[in-house]
Design an enzyme around this catalytic site. Structure first.
Site, short mmCIF file in Angstrom:
data_model
loop_
_atom_site.label_atom_id
_atom_site.label_comp_id
_atom_site.label_asym_id
_atom_site.label_seq_id
_atom_site.Cartn_x
_atom_site.Cartn_y
_atom_site.Cartn_z
N GLU A 1 0.83 -1.21 0.00
CA GLU A 1 0.00 0.00 0.00
C GLU A 1 0.85 1.25 0.00
O GLU A 1 1.96 1.26 0.54
CB GLU A 1 -0.82 0.07 1.29
CG GLU A 1 -2.05 -0.74 1.26
CD GLU A 1 -2.91 -0.43 2.48
OE1 GLU A 1 -3.97 -1.03 2.58
OE2 GLU A 1 -2.51 0.40 3.32
N CYS B 1 3.37 7.99 2.02
CA CYS B 1 3.95 6.93 2.84
C CYS B 1 4.23 5.74 1.93
O CYS B 1 3.32 5.19 1.31
CB CYS B 1 2.96 6.56 3.95
SG CYS B 1 3.57 5.27 5.01
N CYS C 1 7.52 -8.13 6.42
CA CYS C 1 8.74 -7.71 7.14
C CYS C 1 9.20 -8.87 8.00
O CYS C 1 8.38 -9.59 8.57
CB CYS C 1 8.45 -6.49 8.01
SG CYS C 1 9.93 -5.86 8.85
N CYS D 1 8.07 -7.07 14.95
CA CYS D 1 7.76 -6.25 16.13
C CYS D 1 6.37 -6.66 16.62
O CYS D 1 5.46 -6.89 15.83
CB CYS D 1 7.81 -4.77 15.78
SG CYS D 1 9.43 -4.27 15.17
N CYS E 1 3.00 -4.86 15.36
CA CYS E 1 2.94 -4.41 13.96
C CYS E 1 2.26 -5.46 13.07
O CYS E 1 2.68 -6.61 13.04
CB CYS E 1 4.35 -4.13 13.45
SG CYS E 1 4.40 -3.74 11.70
N GLY F 1 7.49 -2.86 5.70
CA GLY F 1 8.87 -3.31 5.57
C GLY F 1 9.89 -2.46 6.29
O GLY F 1 9.61 -1.35 6.74
N GLU F 2 11.09 -3.02 6.44
CA GLU F 2 12.21 -2.33 7.07
C GLU F 2 13.14 -1.85 5.95
O GLU F 2 13.84 -2.65 5.33
CB GLU F 2 12.93 -3.29 8.03
CG GLU F 2 14.26 -2.80 8.55
CD GLU F 2 14.24 -1.36 9.09
OE1 GLU F 2 13.44 -1.04 9.99
OE2 GLU F 2 15.05 -0.55 8.60
N SER G 1 12.51 5.67 8.02
CA SER G 1 12.24 5.20 9.38
C SER G 1 12.80 3.79 9.55
O SER G 1 12.57 2.92 8.71
CB SER G 1 10.72 5.18 9.63
OG SER G 1 10.44 4.56 10.87
N SER H 1 12.51 4.03 15.33
CA SER H 1 11.38 3.46 16.06
C SER H 1 11.87 2.96 17.41
O SER H 1 12.36 1.84 17.52
CB SER H 1 10.78 2.31 15.25
OG SER H 1 10.20 2.82 14.08
N LEU H 2 11.71 3.77 18.43
CA LEU H 2 12.27 3.41 19.75
C LEU H 2 11.25 2.62 20.57
O LEU H 2 11.51 1.51 20.99
CB LEU H 2 12.71 4.69 20.47
CG LEU H 2 13.61 4.47 21.68
CD1 LEU H 2 14.93 3.83 21.28
CD2 LEU H 2 13.88 5.79 22.41
N HIS H 3 10.13 3.21 20.88
CA HIS H 3 8.98 2.55 21.50
C HIS H 3 9.16 2.10 22.95
O HIS H 3 8.23 1.57 23.55
CB HIS H 3 8.51 1.33 20.70
CG HIS H 3 8.29 1.61 19.25
ND1 HIS H 3 7.59 2.69 18.80
CD2 HIS H 3 8.71 0.95 18.13
CE1 HIS H 3 7.57 2.69 17.48
NE2 HIS H 3 8.25 1.65 17.05
N ASN I 1 -2.36 1.71 16.89
CA ASN I 1 -3.51 1.42 16.03
C ASN I 1 -3.84 -0.06 16.15
O ASN I 1 -3.02 -0.91 15.78
CB ASN I 1 -3.20 1.77 14.58
CG ASN I 1 -3.48 3.22 14.33
OD1 ASN I 1 -4.63 3.65 14.23
ND2 ASN I 1 -2.42 4.01 14.28
N CYS J 1 -2.64 4.30 10.27
CA CYS J 1 -1.58 3.43 10.71
C CYS J 1 -2.09 2.15 11.37
O CYS J 1 -2.84 2.20 12.33
CB CYS J 1 -0.75 4.23 11.69
SG CYS J 1 0.44 3.30 12.56
N1 SAH Z 1 10.16 -0.75 9.54
C1 SAH Z 1 10.28 0.63 9.78
C2 SAH Z 1 9.32 1.48 8.99
C3 SAH Z 1 7.90 1.00 8.87
S1 SAH Z 1 6.93 0.99 10.33
C4 SAH Z 1 10.17 0.92 11.26
O1 SAH Z 1 9.81 0.03 12.02
O2 SAH Z 1 10.52 2.03 11.65
C5 SAH Z 1 6.64 2.72 10.59
C6 SAH Z 1 6.26 3.09 12.02
O3 SAH Z 1 4.95 2.59 12.38
C7 SAH Z 1 7.20 2.52 13.03
O4 SAH Z 1 7.55 3.49 13.99
C8 SAH Z 1 6.38 1.42 13.64
O5 SAH Z 1 6.85 1.07 14.89
C9 SAH Z 1 5.00 2.02 13.67
N2 SAH Z 1 3.91 1.05 13.83
C10 SAH Z 1 3.84 -0.20 13.35
N3 SAH Z 1 2.66 -0.78 13.68
C11 SAH Z 1 1.98 0.12 14.39
C12 SAH Z 1 0.69 0.12 15.03
N4 SAH Z 1 -0.10 -0.95 14.97
N5 SAH Z 1 0.30 1.23 15.68
C13 SAH Z 1 1.09 2.31 15.72
N6 SAH Z 1 2.33 2.38 15.17
C14 SAH Z 1 2.76 1.30 14.50
FE1 SF4 Z 2 8.97 -4.41 10.37
FE2 SF4 Z 2 8.80 -1.82 11.09
FE3 SF4 Z 2 6.71 -3.51 11.42
FE4 SF4 Z 2 8.88 -3.78 12.96
S1 SF4 Z 2 7.46 -2.00 12.89
S2 SF4 Z 2 7.76 -5.45 11.96
S3 SF4 Z 2 10.50 -3.24 11.51
S4 SF4 Z 2 7.60 -2.86 9.48
#
Ligand code: SAH
Ligand code: SF4
Length: 391
Positions: free
Chosen positions: A112, A125, A132, A136, A139, A186-187, A218, A240-242, A319, A362
């Site tokens: 997408e 975006c 991926c 995580c 995700c 994806g990463e 990112s 993406s620290l979290h 989300n 998201c």
């Molecule tokens: N792989 C890369 C880029 C794609 S994800 C990364 O992880 O940075 C882009 C952003 O969306 C990241 O910060 C990711 O942690 C966040 N993200 C993924 N799933 C999410 C969700 N369900 N709710 C909110 N943020 C999310």
């Molecule tokens: Fe991959 Fe980014 Fe999703 Fe983590 S948050 S699974 S690195 S797309």
């Protein structure tokens, strides 16, 4: 630096009926790669500039229409090359102006892209992989497992398709994409060469001419690739620290076990230090998940962790998607977290949800994605692209 010319061979071309070798997809070649391509053909390298403009300024895919190339060259080119964007499966417009495309790539995978218009700008975006591998825990893309890397043509093709979709290749129709974030599926750092080639085209004046500040990559923290990126690219960086500590981050972002927070932040700092523009900062992305990483103590710990780190913080309320097992925090919890960081002196934004009515926000669910992993069968209902809005 532009990736080695060998990456051209990695781009899947359309299998020709007569078993001829696949054609090179010119859509994904950076200026340097395109110049090399013409030199290899025994042609002058300035042809690269002409072809780039046809593809990325004029939106032309038919080599026959590239009239300043001359008939003989057009025929020669048509035999070995093509300009082939990925295929739009569906297009969805939200009442808030967000537009989403579901795109099919070679091999049948779906990705997408989402365009989010805001006052004075529009952010696209973009996805870098189908699925991926990093898994995580919050995700939905991660739940699909990894299918394959996108080619450079498939990555830049998302920009091309967005512009085409608004008929904005027509002179006078204005610029439709002003910012790009590599925050789709994806990463991006695990698809290094193709992502760098595509980002080169985003910045290239003969293609999209975006400012390096307006293209953001990112990453979840693939440190060796980030170190490499510092040597070849000047795009903006989001990380993406979290979580404010390794114990929690390793649960949410498994790659943290390999590259823990201190190593990651050091690599981010080196990236910033390598930039010619010394005023730049890293965007720290922090997805807030109810009861997991959204408590006062997490905010305070984060404030200490990031002291002296050149950053701004972007809070992303989680989300939800089916079977994620996580909840979005309340508005109060988000405000509380935000306030602690603001009081500690940080610039903090909260990402808002857009495109709700078309599932463009998201982490939301849309359509069906072919799911090839046994692990993610558990999440079949949730297997869908997640897309991100950036503020
Ligand atoms: N792989 C890369 C880029 C794609 S994800 C990364 O992880 O940075 C882009 C952003 O969306 C990241 O910060 C990711 O942690 C966040 N993200 C993924 N799933 C999410 C969700 N369900 N709710 C909110 N943020 C999310
Ligand atoms: Fe991959 Fe980014 Fe999703 Fe983590 S948050 S699974 S690195 S797309």
């Amino acid at each position: 630096m532009t990736p080695a010319i060998t990456s051209i061979a990695q781009q899947p071309g359309r299998p020709s009926p007569g078993q001829e070798p696949p054609r090179v997809n010119l859509l994904g070649l950076s200026l340097r790669q395109m110049e090399q391509f013409f030199l290899d053909m025994g042609e002058k390298k300035f042809r690269a500039q002409q072809v780039l403009k046809w593809i990325h300024h004029a939106g032309v895919t038919d080599i026959e229409q590239m009239t300043n190339l001359g008939k003989v060259l057009r025929e020669k080119l048509g035999d070995i090359a093509e300009v082939r964007p990925p295929e739009i499966v569906s297009e969805h417009d939200s009442s808030d102006g967000t537009r989403k495309w579901v795109i099919r790539v070679d091999g049948g995978g779906l990705i997408e892209s989402v365009l989010i218009p805001e006052a004075g700008r529009a952010t696209l975006c973009v996805s870098s992989q189908v699925g991926c591998s990093l898994d995580c825990s919050f995700c939905s893309t991660g739940k699909q497992g990894f299918q394959r890397d996108l080619s450079a043509a498939e990555i830049i093709g998302q920009v091309w398709l967005a512009i085409k979709s608004y008929d904005a290749f027509q002179p006078g129709n204005g610029r439709i994409v002003t910012n790009v974030v590599m925050m789709g599926m994806g990463e991006p750092l695990l698809n290094f060469d193709n992502v760098v080639a595509a980002m080169d085209l985003m910045l290239e004046d003969l293609a999209y001419g975006l400012s390096k500040r307006k293209v953001t990559l990112s990453t979840s923290g693939v440190v060796p690739a980030l170190d490499r990126l510092a040597k070849v690219s000047e795009v903006s960086l989001a990380v993406s620290l979290h979580a404010p500590n390794d114990e929690l981050r390793s649960q949410l972002v498994p790659i943290n076990r390999k590259y823990p927070i201190a190593v990651l932040l050091e690599s981010c700092r080196n990236y910033i230090d390598a930039q010619s523009d010394k005023k730049r900062v890293v965007t720290v992305e922090y997805t807030l998940i109810a009861g997991i990483n959204d408590q006062r103590e997490h905010a305070r710990e984060l404030a200490v962790l990031l002291r002296d780190f050149p950053c701004k913080i972007n809070l992303i309320p989680f989300n939800t998607f089916d079977q994620s097992g996580y909840q979005r925090p309340s508005g109060n919890a988000v405000s509380r977290f935000w306030q602690i960081l603001v009081d500690a002196g940080y610039i903090v934004t909260v990402r808002t949800t857009r495109g709700d009515d078309i599932n463009a926000a998201c982490g939301q669910l849309v359509g069906q994605v072919v799911d090839r992993t046994r692990r993610s069968e558990r999440y079949r209902a949730a297997a869908e692209t997640q897309v991100i809005e950036v503020r």
